[in-house]
Design a protein around this motif. Structure first.
Motif, PDB file in Angstrom:
ATOM      1  N   ASN A   2       0.832  -0.962   0.148  1.00  0.00           N
ATOM      2  CA  ASN A   2       0.173   0.534   0.117  1.00  0.00           C
ATOM      3  C   ASN A   2       1.134   1.414   0.087  1.00  0.00           C
ATOM      4  OD1 ASN A   2      -2.610  -0.822   0.210  1.00  0.00           O
ATOM      5  ND2 ASN A   2      -1.986  -1.557   2.117  1.00  0.00           N
ATOM      6  N   TYR A   3       0.287   1.842  -0.590  1.00  0.00           N
ATOM      7  CA  TYR A   3       1.325   3.786  -0.487  1.00  0.00           C
ATOM      8  C   TYR A   3       0.569   4.493   0.386  1.00  0.00           C
ATOM      9  CZ  TYR A   3       2.800   1.020  -4.060  1.00  0.00           C
ATOM     10  OH  TYR A   3       3.428  -0.306  -4.942  1.00  0.00           O
ATOM     11  N   TRP A   4       0.750   5.953   0.769  1.00  0.00           N
ATOM     12  CA  TRP A   4       0.905   6.889   2.150  1.00  0.00           C
ATOM     13  C   TRP A   4       1.603   7.674   1.230  1.00  0.00           C
ATOM     14  CZ3 TRP A   4      -3.168   3.991   4.418  1.00  0.00           C
ATOM     15  CH2 TRP A   4      -3.323   2.898   4.532  1.00  0.00           C
ATOM     16  N   LEU A   5       0.975   8.792   2.511  1.00  0.00           N
ATOM     17  CA  LEU A   5       1.161  10.346   2.471  1.00  0.00           C
ATOM     18  C   LEU A   5       0.881  10.821   3.790  1.00  0.00           C
ATOM     19  CD1 LEU A   5       1.766  13.003   0.204  1.00  0.00           C
ATOM     20  CD2 LEU A   5       0.727  13.649   2.262  1.00  0.00           C
ATOM     21  N   ASN A  36      -7.222   5.971  11.832  1.00  0.00           N
ATOM     22  CA  ASN A  36      -7.201   4.777  11.371  1.00  0.00           C
ATOM     23  C   ASN A  36      -6.352   4.009   9.932  1.00  0.00           C
ATOM     24  OD1 ASN A  36      -9.861   4.904  12.893  1.00  0.00           O
ATOM     25  ND2 ASN A  36     -10.987   5.360  11.797  1.00  0.00           N
ATOM     26  N   ASN A  37      -5.562   5.486   9.644  1.00  0.00           N
ATOM     27  CA  ASN A  37      -4.836   4.831   8.462  1.00  0.00           C
ATOM     28  C   ASN A  37      -3.435   4.528   8.798  1.00  0.00           C
ATOM     29  OD1 ASN A  37      -6.697   6.480   6.001  1.00  0.00           O
ATOM     30  ND2 ASN A  37      -5.859   7.852   5.890  1.00  0.00           N
ATOM     31  N   LEU A  38      -3.242   4.857  10.281  1.00  0.00           N
ATOM     32  CA  LEU A  38      -2.326   4.752  10.388  1.00  0.00           C
ATOM     33  C   LEU A  38      -1.736   3.232  11.072  1.00  0.00           C
ATOM     34  CD1 LEU A  38      -0.495   7.449  12.957  1.00  0.00           C
ATOM     35  CD2 LEU A  38       0.366   6.745  10.862  1.00  0.00           C
ATOM     36  N   ARG A  39      -3.564   2.627  11.491  1.00  0.00           N
ATOM     37  CA  ARG A  39      -3.648   0.813  11.324  1.00  0.00           C
ATOM     38  C   ARG A  39      -3.510   0.395  10.433  1.00  0.00           C
ATOM     39  NH1 ARG A  39      -8.801   1.505  16.452  1.00  0.00           N
ATOM     40  NH2 ARG A  39      -7.225   2.443  17.786  1.00  0.00           N
ATOM     41  N   GLU A  40      -3.692   0.933   9.364  1.00  0.00           N
ATOM     42  CA  GLU A  40      -3.673  -0.088   7.971  1.00  0.00           C
ATOM     43  C   GLU A  40      -2.809  -0.013   7.405  1.00  0.00           C
ATOM     44  OE1 GLU A  40      -6.812  -1.758   5.976  1.00  0.00           O
ATOM     45  OE2 GLU A  40      -7.465  -0.684   7.933  1.00  0.00           O
ATOM     46  N   LYS A  42       1.210  -1.074   6.890  1.00  0.00           N
ATOM     47  CA  LYS A  42       1.487  -2.740   6.947  1.00  0.00           C
ATOM     48  C   LYS A  42       3.595  -2.274   6.894  1.00  0.00           C
ATOM     49  CE  LYS A  42      -1.583  -4.601   7.476  1.00  0.00           C
ATOM     50  NZ  LYS A  42      -2.534  -4.583   9.074  1.00  0.00           N
ATOM     51  N   GLU A  43       3.952  -3.148   7.374  1.00  0.00           N
ATOM     52  CA  GLU A  43       5.337  -3.366   7.321  1.00  0.00           C
ATOM     53  C   GLU A  43       6.445  -3.103   5.606  1.00  0.00           C
ATOM     54  OE1 GLU A  43       9.614  -5.877   8.614  1.00  0.00           O
ATOM     55  OE2 GLU A  43       7.200  -5.887  10.571  1.00  0.00           O
ATOM     56  N   GLY A  44       6.868  -1.959   5.501  1.00  0.00           N
ATOM     57  CA  GLY A  44       7.330  -2.287   4.059  1.00  0.00           C
ATOM     58  C   GLY A  44       5.958  -1.273   3.465  1.00  0.00           C
ATOM     59  N   ASP A  45       4.990  -0.808   3.756  1.00  0.00           N
ATOM     60  CA  ASP A  45       3.974  -0.068   3.036  1.00  0.00           C
ATOM     61  C   ASP A  45       4.967   1.768   2.293  1.00  0.00           C
ATOM     62  OD1 ASP A  45       2.474  -1.522   2.813  1.00  0.00           O
ATOM     63  OD2 ASP A  45       1.044  -0.464   4.300  1.00  0.00           O
ATOM     64  N   LEU A  46       5.267   1.999   1.266  1.00  0.00           N
ATOM     65  CA  LEU A  46       6.404   3.217   1.444  1.00  0.00           C
ATOM     66  C   LEU A  46       5.300   4.064   1.443  1.00  0.00           C
ATOM     67  CD1 LEU A  46       7.353   2.032  -2.747  1.00  0.00           C
ATOM     68  CD2 LEU A  46       8.175   2.383  -0.018  1.00  0.00           C
ATOM     69  N   VAL A  47       5.802   5.967   1.736  1.00  0.00           N
ATOM     70  CA  VAL A  47       5.091   6.578   2.491  1.00  0.00           C
ATOM     71  C   VAL A  47       5.769   7.518   1.532  1.00  0.00           C
ATOM     72  CG1 VAL A  47       4.478   8.244   4.362  1.00  0.00           C
ATOM     73  CG2 VAL A  47       4.778   5.588   4.494  1.00  0.00           C
ATOM     74  N   LEU A  48       5.349   8.707   1.159  1.00  0.00           N
ATOM     75  CA  LEU A  48       5.512  10.245   0.615  1.00  0.00           C
ATOM     76  C   LEU A  48       5.743  10.678   2.233  1.00  0.00           C
ATOM     77  CD1 LEU A  48       4.061  10.726  -3.073  1.00  0.00           C
ATOM     78  CD2 LEU A  48       5.874   9.607  -2.822  1.00  0.00           C
ATOM     79  N   PHE A  49       6.639  11.333   1.554  1.00  0.00           N
ATOM     80  CA  PHE A  49       6.625  12.730   3.322  1.00  0.00           C
ATOM     81  C   PHE A  49       7.093  14.514   2.288  1.00  0.00           C
ATOM     82  CE2 PHE A  49       8.842  15.570   5.826  1.00  0.00           C
ATOM     83  CZ  PHE A  49       9.195  14.711   7.496  1.00  0.00           C
ATOM     84  N   TYR A  50       5.686  15.029   3.018  1.00  0.00           N
ATOM     85  CA  TYR A  50       5.213  15.455   2.755  1.00  0.00           C
ATOM     86  C   TYR A  50       5.336  17.110   3.822  1.00  0.00           C
ATOM     87  CZ  TYR A  50       1.671  19.698   1.273  1.00  0.00           C
ATOM     88  OH  TYR A  50       1.335  20.505  -0.239  1.00  0.00           O
ATOM     89  N   HIS A  51       6.348  18.518   2.882  1.00  0.00           N
ATOM     90  CA  HIS A  51       5.967  19.478   4.244  1.00  0.00           C
ATOM     91  C   HIS A  51       5.238  20.421   4.118  1.00  0.00           C
ATOM     92  CE1 HIS A  51      10.893  19.116   4.469  1.00  0.00           C
ATOM     93  NE2 HIS A  51      10.249  18.468   5.826  1.00  0.00           N
ATOM     94  N   SER A  52       4.330  20.612   5.254  1.00  0.00           N
ATOM     95  CA  SER A  52       3.475  21.138   5.312  1.00  0.00           C
ATOM     96  C   SER A  52       3.355  22.488   5.111  1.00  0.00           C
ATOM     97  CB  SER A  52       2.154  20.563   6.140  1.00  0.00           C
ATOM     98  OG  SER A  52       2.360  20.344   7.389  1.00  0.00           O
ATOM     99  N   VAL A  65       8.052   0.856   8.822  1.00  0.00           N
ATOM    100  CA  VAL A  65       9.327  -0.603   9.412  1.00  0.00           C
ATOM    101  C   VAL A  65       8.378  -1.166  10.644  1.00  0.00           C
ATOM    102  CG1 VAL A  65      11.159   0.594   8.682  1.00  0.00           C
ATOM    103  CG2 VAL A  65      10.588   1.153  10.832  1.00  0.00           C
ATOM    104  N   LYS A  66       8.051  -0.447  11.158  1.00  0.00           N
ATOM    105  CA  LYS A  66       6.822  -0.976  12.291  1.00  0.00           C
ATOM    106  C   LYS A  66       5.185  -0.762  12.011  1.00  0.00           C
ATOM    107  CE  LYS A  66       7.106  -1.758  16.952  1.00  0.00           C
ATOM    108  NZ  LYS A  66       8.044  -1.108  18.248  1.00  0.00           N
ATOM    109  N   GLU A  67       4.178  -1.453  12.175  1.00  0.00           N
ATOM    110  CA  GLU A  67       2.779  -1.987  12.268  1.00  0.00           C
ATOM    111  C   GLU A  67       2.074  -1.413  13.520  1.00  0.00           C
ATOM    112  OE1 GLU A  67       0.801  -4.733  10.834  1.00  0.00           O
ATOM    113  OE2 GLU A  67       2.727  -5.197   9.040  1.00  0.00           O
ATOM    114  N   PHE A  68       1.693  -0.364  13.349  1.00  0.00           N
ATOM    115  CA  PHE A  68       0.694   0.180  15.044  1.00  0.00           C
ATOM    116  C   PHE A  68       0.851  -0.093  15.902  1.00  0.00           C
ATOM    117  CE2 PHE A  68      -2.848  -2.355  14.269  1.00  0.00           C
ATOM    118  CZ  PHE A  68      -3.492  -2.235  15.700  1.00  0.00           C
ATOM    119  N   TYR A  69       1.250   0.737  17.284  1.00  0.00           N
ATOM    120  CA  TYR A  69       1.171   0.164  18.032  1.00  0.00           C
ATOM    121  C   TYR A  69       0.818   1.569  19.104  1.00  0.00           C
ATOM    122  CZ  TYR A  69       6.021   2.563  18.051  1.00  0.00           C
ATOM    123  OH  TYR A  69       7.122   2.653  18.069  1.00  0.00           O
ATOM    124  N   GLN A  70       0.658   1.359  19.955  1.00  0.00           N
ATOM    125  CA  GLN A  70       0.754   2.885  22.017  1.00  0.00           C
ATOM    126  C   GLN A  70       0.801   3.982  21.055  1.00  0.00           C
ATOM    127  OE1 GLN A  70      -2.587   3.678  23.475  1.00  0.00           O
ATOM    128  NE2 GLN A  70      -1.389   5.072  24.012  1.00  0.00           N
TER     129      GLN A  70
END
Length: 134
Positions: A2-5, A36-40, A42-52, A65-70
């Motif tokens: 999956n892919y994220w931003l 909820n998106n953080l919870r979805e 998965k390890e290995g998913d790629l993420v775009l990093f956006y400066h807001s 590199v690590k799936e969701f936790y508290q």
């Protein structure tokens, strides 16, 4: 895969600081849809990093590199984090203006839900942003 931003204000946590750190947990998310998106993720998913706010541009690629936790910054069990590591800096940042002007990105979450700090991307949206940043 999956892919994220994810968004970060550069004065709070910049791409440069992220690269220096080498890994971080993505905290401070206090919106249920973003959580909820953080919870979805998965390890290995790629993420775009956006400066807001300042810059308003995609500057790099990270991976989960690590799936969701508290979320360790709060005792409220509603909130979670994921661990991210930087993968690559884009050759040229991709600005919000470029994204808005690109017909292939007209439905991207960054335009439709501009205030959301963690959002999913379609594979073709991710690929197009990478193409623009090459």
């Amino acid at each position: 895969m999956n892919y994220w931003l994810v968004k970060s204000e550069p004065v709070k946590y910049s791409w440069e600081k992220f690269n220096k750190d080498g890994r971080t947990f993505w905290d401070g998310v206090r919106n249920y849809q973003a959580r909820n998106n953080l919870r979805e993720m998965k390890e290995g998913d790629l993420v775009l990093f956006y400066h807001s706010n300042e810059g308003k541009e995609v500057v790099g690629i990270a991976k989960v590199v690590k799936e969701f936790y508290q979320d360790p910054t709060t005792e409220d069990t509603n909130w979670c984090v994921v661990d991210l590591s930087p993968v690559e800096t884009l050759k040229k940042p991709v600005t919000l203006e470029q994204i808005k002007a690109d017909e292939r990105l007209k439905d991207i979450g960054l335009v439709r839900q501009g205030r959301l700090s963690v959002m999913s991307l379609k594979p073709e949206e991710f690929d197009r942003v990478i193409e623009l940043g090459s």
